[in-house]
Design a protein around this motif. Structure first.
Motif, mmCIF file in Angstrom:
data_model
loop_
_atom_site.group_PDB
_atom_site.id
_atom_site.type_symbol
_atom_site.label_atom_id
_atom_site.label_comp_id
_atom_site.label_asym_id
_atom_site.label_seq_id
_atom_site.Cartn_x
_atom_site.Cartn_y
_atom_site.Cartn_z
ATOM 1 N N THR A 155 -0.005 12.996 -19.600
ATOM 2 C CA THR A 155 -1.333 12.660 -19.478
ATOM 3 C C THR A 155 -2.179 13.478 -20.477
ATOM 4 O OG1 THR A 155 -2.037 14.626 -18.047
ATOM 5 C CG2 THR A 155 -1.073 12.401 -16.902
ATOM 6 N N GLN A 156 -3.351 13.099 -20.688
ATOM 7 C CA GLN A 156 -4.294 13.795 -21.409
ATOM 8 C C GLN A 156 -4.292 15.440 -21.415
ATOM 9 O OE1 GLN A 156 -5.215 12.151 -19.083
ATOM 10 N NE2 GLN A 156 -7.273 12.649 -17.874
ATOM 11 N N HIS A 157 -3.633 16.161 -19.717
ATOM 12 C CA HIS A 157 -3.488 17.512 -19.619
ATOM 13 C C HIS A 157 -2.117 17.892 -19.877
ATOM 14 C CE1 HIS A 157 -7.536 17.184 -18.348
ATOM 15 N NE2 HIS A 157 -7.201 16.390 -17.386
ATOM 16 N N GLY A 158 -1.182 17.063 -20.569
ATOM 17 C CA GLY A 158 0.361 17.353 -20.681
ATOM 18 C C GLY A 158 0.988 16.597 -19.436
ATOM 19 N N LEU A 159 2.428 17.074 -19.358
ATOM 20 C CA LEU A 159 3.129 16.625 -18.273
ATOM 21 C C LEU A 159 2.959 16.796 -16.973
ATOM 22 C CD1 LEU A 159 5.842 15.164 -18.255
ATOM 23 C CD2 LEU A 159 6.949 17.092 -17.765
ATOM 24 N N GLU A 160 2.630 15.917 -16.144
ATOM 25 C CA GLU A 160 1.915 15.961 -14.900
ATOM 26 C C GLU A 160 2.793 15.128 -13.948
ATOM 27 O OE1 GLU A 160 -2.446 17.479 -14.890
ATOM 28 O OE2 GLU A 160 -2.289 15.178 -15.201
ATOM 29 N N THR A 161 2.757 15.401 -12.680
ATOM 30 C CA THR A 161 3.412 14.745 -11.441
ATOM 31 C C THR A 161 2.577 14.337 -10.520
ATOM 32 O OG1 THR A 161 4.162 16.534 -10.236
ATOM 33 C CG2 THR A 161 5.660 15.757 -11.852
ATOM 34 N N GLY A 162 2.703 13.326 -9.607
ATOM 35 C CA GLY A 162 2.142 12.964 -8.438
ATOM 36 C C GLY A 162 0.821 12.918 -8.511
ATOM 37 N N VAL A 163 -0.020 13.632 -7.570
ATOM 38 C CA VAL A 163 -1.449 13.530 -7.335
ATOM 39 C C VAL A 163 -2.180 14.172 -8.565
ATOM 40 C CG1 VAL A 163 -3.350 14.664 -6.186
ATOM 41 C CG2 VAL A 163 -1.275 14.081 -4.940
ATOM 42 N N THR A 201 5.541 10.016 -6.835
ATOM 43 C CA THR A 201 6.688 10.531 -7.569
ATOM 44 C C THR A 201 6.412 10.243 -8.991
ATOM 45 O OG1 THR A 201 7.623 8.326 -7.154
ATOM 46 C CG2 THR A 201 8.003 10.066 -5.424
ATOM 47 N N ASN A 202 5.266 9.859 -9.525
ATOM 48 C CA ASN A 202 5.344 9.802 -10.688
ATOM 49 C C ASN A 202 5.265 10.997 -11.650
ATOM 50 O OD1 ASN A 202 4.482 8.490 -13.239
ATOM 51 N ND2 ASN A 202 2.166 8.365 -12.770
ATOM 52 N N VAL A 203 5.872 10.688 -12.862
ATOM 53 C CA VAL A 203 6.023 11.833 -13.742
ATOM 54 C C VAL A 203 5.674 11.137 -15.191
ATOM 55 C CG1 VAL A 203 7.571 13.592 -14.863
ATOM 56 C CG2 VAL A 203 8.182 12.945 -12.703
ATOM 57 N N THR A 204 4.594 11.552 -15.736
ATOM 58 C CA THR A 204 4.217 11.150 -16.870
ATOM 59 C C THR A 204 3.353 12.248 -17.700
ATOM 60 O OG1 THR A 204 2.966 9.299 -17.880
ATOM 61 C CG2 THR A 204 1.997 10.581 -15.856
ATOM 62 N N PHE A 255 0.809 -1.117 0.057
ATOM 63 C CA PHE A 255 0.183 -0.028 -0.057
ATOM 64 C C PHE A 255 0.963 1.211 -0.012
ATOM 65 C CE2 PHE A 255 -3.671 -2.510 1.254
ATOM 66 C CZ PHE A 255 -4.730 -1.932 0.465
ATOM 67 N N LEU A 256 1.777 1.225 0.879
ATOM 68 C CA LEU A 256 2.798 2.382 0.925
ATOM 69 C C LEU A 256 3.556 2.614 -0.288
ATOM 70 C CD1 LEU A 256 3.753 2.185 4.565
ATOM 71 C CD2 LEU A 256 2.119 3.777 3.541
ATOM 72 N N PHE A 257 4.139 1.287 -0.735
ATOM 73 C CA PHE A 257 4.890 1.189 -2.086
ATOM 74 C C PHE A 257 3.971 2.197 -3.256
ATOM 75 C CE2 PHE A 257 5.749 -0.645 -6.257
ATOM 76 C CZ PHE A 257 7.039 -0.036 -6.212
ATOM 77 N N ALA A 258 2.768 1.757 -3.197
ATOM 78 C CA ALA A 258 1.834 2.316 -4.435
ATOM 79 C C ALA A 258 1.656 3.748 -4.043
ATOM 80 C CB ALA A 258 0.425 1.583 -4.181
ATOM 81 N N VAL A 259 1.564 4.154 -2.751
ATOM 82 C CA VAL A 259 1.444 5.478 -2.687
ATOM 83 C C VAL A 259 2.843 6.396 -3.056
ATOM 84 C CG1 VAL A 259 1.353 7.474 -0.718
ATOM 85 C CG2 VAL A 259 0.027 5.426 -0.474
ATOM 86 N N VAL A 260 3.833 5.781 -2.634
ATOM 87 C CA VAL A 260 5.206 6.681 -3.221
ATOM 88 C C VAL A 260 5.193 6.654 -4.720
ATOM 89 C CG1 VAL A 260 7.636 6.120 -3.305
ATOM 90 C CG2 VAL A 260 6.465 5.730 -0.911
ATOM 91 N N GLN A 262 4.291 4.812 -12.596
ATOM 92 C CA GLN A 262 4.818 4.350 -13.846
ATOM 93 C C GLN A 262 4.915 2.849 -13.832
ATOM 94 O OE1 GLN A 262 7.961 7.550 -12.902
ATOM 95 N NE2 GLN A 262 8.021 7.757 -15.030
ATOM 96 N N TRP A 263 4.883 2.076 -12.959
ATOM 97 C CA TRP A 263 4.899 0.813 -13.033
ATOM 98 C C TRP A 263 3.749 0.248 -12.894
ATOM 99 C CZ3 TRP A 263 9.129 -0.996 -8.891
ATOM 100 C CH2 TRP A 263 10.541 -0.483 -9.189
ATOM 101 N N ASP A 264 2.644 0.710 -13.415
ATOM 102 C CA ASP A 264 1.348 0.221 -13.364
ATOM 103 C C ASP A 264 1.444 -1.151 -14.377
ATOM 104 O OD1 ASP A 264 -1.051 0.366 -12.541
ATOM 105 O OD2 ASP A 264 -1.618 2.141 -13.628
#
Lengths: 339, 155
Positions: free
Chosen positions: B34-42, B29-32, B20-25, B119-121
């Motif tokens: 998306t449909q809205h452009g480059l986004e991070t985290g929440v 810290t995700n940088v990807t 659970f905590l790993f998934a939160v981390v 990113q590990w989805d």
């Protein structure tokens, strides 16, 4: 002897499922699917829908096919609204069959319509299998560096022209349905005017949504930052045609680049002479004067810094380290309890 | 053997809590793009929820924060070995709801992933299988063994 105490677990699960159900059935998607969210008045007028699908301003790019009787027109407005129309004789004939005269009309009416309004609200549709689609488009005008073209698309023939030929009727959800009798099409709009469903075919029972293209990630990050005087053409091909109906199609993009420009600007030589998506992956992009325009890692870091997001990769390792310590501590605590 | 039987529920619980905590981390810290452009985290996680199409766009940010918060609470609680049955049942309930959501996404077929691990989805079917395994791993903590008492039984 083992016994399980259920009441607490069941009540918690019940609460969570109740919350989930509320979220689900109150959402716009679910409301259309499940028949909820009935309102007294339509949320958008027919005039607003017409305007939404008819007015495109801003930058217009025309892309001519290199191998077929087809061309495409991209239009990007200053507000970020984006449209894409493909005029394809073969496609036109396949879609309209005997209903239209392909020889006379194909270059006047788009056979393939795509619209993206910046809010993920539009998915378009068509009545054919996109497996047959293959674009080989010559760019006759360069994209501007850094210009954002993120395409949520699929294929829908001629929404705007269908509006001129069809009639709008309020449907049971108090949004609008466009009925076009001569081509047996029914287009259901949602409360924002986005197309929610298209039924097509002589029997009126064929769902026409065939998927969408998402030019994000690679497409957005690389293509848009590439000096387009290097780009001779690009190709896209559907790789998931068998799952095309009601699914998100995955498209591979390939870029056919000018080898001379590529070698000059990227300092990259491909012995086979084929410059593709894989080949042109590079961290650095230069303009014709040799000035570094784009370094992917640096650009991303600067962007994140500008957003005040710090360094996510570094933060990840810090947080994972903390997590590791927590796990070790937890195991240690467990051991103490066992002892 | 008896020692293994006594400690196994706790070990599984630590594994689930750590996940659970790993998934939160990974989400934070995700940088990807998306449909809205480059986004991070929440923001990136919110966009993933928005792509799911279930939650109204105006609520995705709130839902994203709630999910992350719940995952943190569950993860920390499971690692702490306190209120074992309570938090194991919360974890199972949460996984149940999440799995229902994933099944919905899979049936609808428009979204390739859920954004659960940044990113590990993995694909949705794999995510469903993963949730099933995590739920099974929680079960020993829900069981009460009279006379022996699983380690960490704190209620």
């Amino acid at each position: 002897m083992i016994s399980i105490k259920f009441p607490l677990e069941l009540s918690l699960a019940g609460c969570m499922l109740f919350i989930f159900s509320c979220v689900f059935f109150l959402s716009p998607v679910a409301s259309v699917r499940a028949g909820g969210l009935i309102e007294d008045e339509p949320r958008i007028s027919v005039e607003e829908i017409r305007k939404q699908y008819d007015s495109f301003g801003g930058l217009v790019l025309r892309a001519q096919s290199g191998h077929a009787e087809s061309y495409s027109v991209y239009a990007v407005s200053e507000t970020g609204a984006f449209s894409y129309r493909q005029y394809d004789r073969e496609l036109f004939a396949r879609i309209y069959r005997e209903h239209r005269d392909a020889a006379a009309e194909w270059d006047e009416i788009p056979a393939n319509f795509v619209y993206y309004d910046g809010g993920l609200s539009m998915l378009a549709s068509a009545s054919f299998d996109p497996a047959g689609m293959y674009d080989d488009i010559k760019l006759s005008a360069p994209l501007r560096l850094g210009e954002k073209i993120q395409v949520l698309s699929s294929v829908w023939p001629v929404v705007s022209s269908l509006m001129d030929r069809g009639t709008f009727e309020l449907n049971e959800y108090n949004s609008w349905t466009l009925l076009v009798e001569d081509v047996n099409a029914r287009v259901v709009f949602d409360e924002r005017g986005a197309i929610r469903e298209v039924v097509w075919g002589e029997n009126g029972d064929k769902t026409a949504l065939v998927g969408r293209w998402v030019y994000s990630g690679y497409g957005e990050g690389r293509f848009l930052n590439l000096p387009t005087n290097m780009v001779q053409s690009y190709k896209s091909a559907d790789q998931s045609a068998e799952n095309a109906v009601n699914s998100e199609s995955h498209f591979n993009l390939e870029f056919d680049l000018d080898p001379v420009q590529v070698e000059k600007l990227l300092q990259f030589v491909d012995p086979a002479g084929e410059y593709s998506r894989r080949d042109y992956k590079t961290q650095n992009v230069y303009d014709s004067a040799g000035t570094l325009l784009y370094n992917e890692e640096k650009m991303t870091a600067e962007y994140l810094k500008a957003l005040g997001k710090g360094n996510p990769k570094r933060n990840r390792w810090i947080l994972l380290s903390v997590l590791g310590v927590a796990v070790v501590g937890s195991v240690w605590g467990l051991r103490r309890r066992v002892a | 053997m008896e020692g293994v039987r006594r400690v196994m529920p706790g070990i599984l619980r630590v594994g689930v809590g750590a996940f659970f905590l790993f998934a939160v981390v990974m989400k934070l810290t995700n940088v990807t793009t998306t449909q809205h452009g480059l986004e991070t985290g929440v923001a990136a996680f919110s966009s993933a929820i928005e792509r799911g199409g279930v939650v109204p766009a105006s609520l995705v940010g709130v839902v994203a924060v709630l999910v992350l918060g719940l995952e943190v609470v569950i993860g920390v609680a499971l690692l702490s070995h306190r209120g074992v049955k309570l938090w194991a049942s919360v974890a199972v309930s949460f996984l149940f709801v999440l799995t229902a959501y994933l099944v919905f996404l899979q049936i609808r077929g428009k979204t390739p992933d859920c954004g659960c691990i940044g990113q590990w989805d993995s694909s949705i079917p794999l995510s469903i299988g993963r949730n099933a395994l995590l739920s099974v791993a929680c079960l020993p903590s829900l069981l009460v063994v009279k006379g022996a008492g699983p380690v960490g039984e704190g209620e």
